[in-house]
Design an enzyme around this catalytic site. Structure first.
Site, mmCIF file in Angstrom:
data_model
loop_
_atom_site.group_PDB
_atom_site.id
_atom_site.type_symbol
_atom_site.label_atom_id
_atom_site.label_comp_id
_atom_site.label_asym_id
_atom_site.label_seq_id
_atom_site.Cartn_x
_atom_site.Cartn_y
_atom_site.Cartn_z
ATOM 1 N N CYS A 83 -2.201 -2.820 7.547
ATOM 2 C CA CYS A 83 -1.575 -2.686 8.863
ATOM 3 C C CYS A 83 -1.768 -1.251 9.370
ATOM 4 C CB CYS A 83 -0.092 -3.051 8.794
ATOM 5 S SG CYS A 83 0.967 -1.749 8.115
ATOM 6 N N GLU A 117 0.832 -1.200 0.000
ATOM 7 C CA GLU A 117 0.000 0.000 0.000
ATOM 8 C C GLU A 117 0.872 1.257 0.000
ATOM 9 O OE1 GLU A 117 -0.185 -2.736 1.936
ATOM 10 O OE2 GLU A 117 -2.012 -2.673 3.141
HETATM 11 ZN ZN LIG Z 1 1.109 -1.927 5.868
#
Ligand SMILES: [Zn+2]
Length: 152
Positions: free
Chosen positions: A93, A62
């Site tokens: 995350c 990401e």
């Molecule tokens: Zn991450």
């Protein structure tokens, strides 16, 4: 872009994220992740996770896609499509959620499941990071500091 137009683009974006996932450098976790970031102007930037022998330096797909977009001059995002092999919808995350929030709370993360069904679910960054801290928080705190000082 309205929701229906975005929804129509998502299957193609999932394919781009899956292609990016194949480029993942993940010799330590063997957990391949791919991302495709759709910018407001229609540009698309992809990313994969890039691991490091110094584990703390690992970069998520990401954040790599966001860095790719920003380095090409883009800061207005519509949706980030995330693909990995977890067989249920899973978000990013905590570090990636914070990096997404840097660019606003009113755009989407699209979670997917593996396989040919192209199952996906989109959530806003606000839903992904409730009570999130972002650039506006700094602006808002400046006003409070002035209020505190004026009360002294
Ligand atoms: Zn991450």
């Amino acid at each position: 872009m309205n929701d229906a137009d975005l929804d129509a683009l998502i299957p193609g974006l999932i394919k781009k994220a899956r292609d990016a996932r194949e480029k993942a450098y993940c010799p330590y976790s063997n957990f391949k992740v791919g991302a495709a970031l759709l910018c407001e102007d229609g540009s698309i930037f992809t990313g994969c996770n890039v691991e490091n022998a110094s584990y703390g330096l690992c970069m998520c797909a990401e954040r790599v896609s966001i860095a790719n977009a920003v380095s090409a001059g883009h800061r207005q995002f519509t949706a980030l499509i995330l693909v990995c092999d977890v067989p249920y919808f899973i978000g990013s995350c905590g570090m990636c959620r914070q990096v997404m929030a840097e660019f606003g709370f009113d755009w989407y993360l699209v979670m997917t499941t593996p396989g040919i069904n192209n199952d996906w679910k989109k959530v806003t960054i606000k839903e992904l990071l409730p009570y999130g801290f972002g650039p506006i928080s700094l602006d808002d705190s400046k006003g409070q500091k002035e209020n505190i000082q004026s009360n002294e």
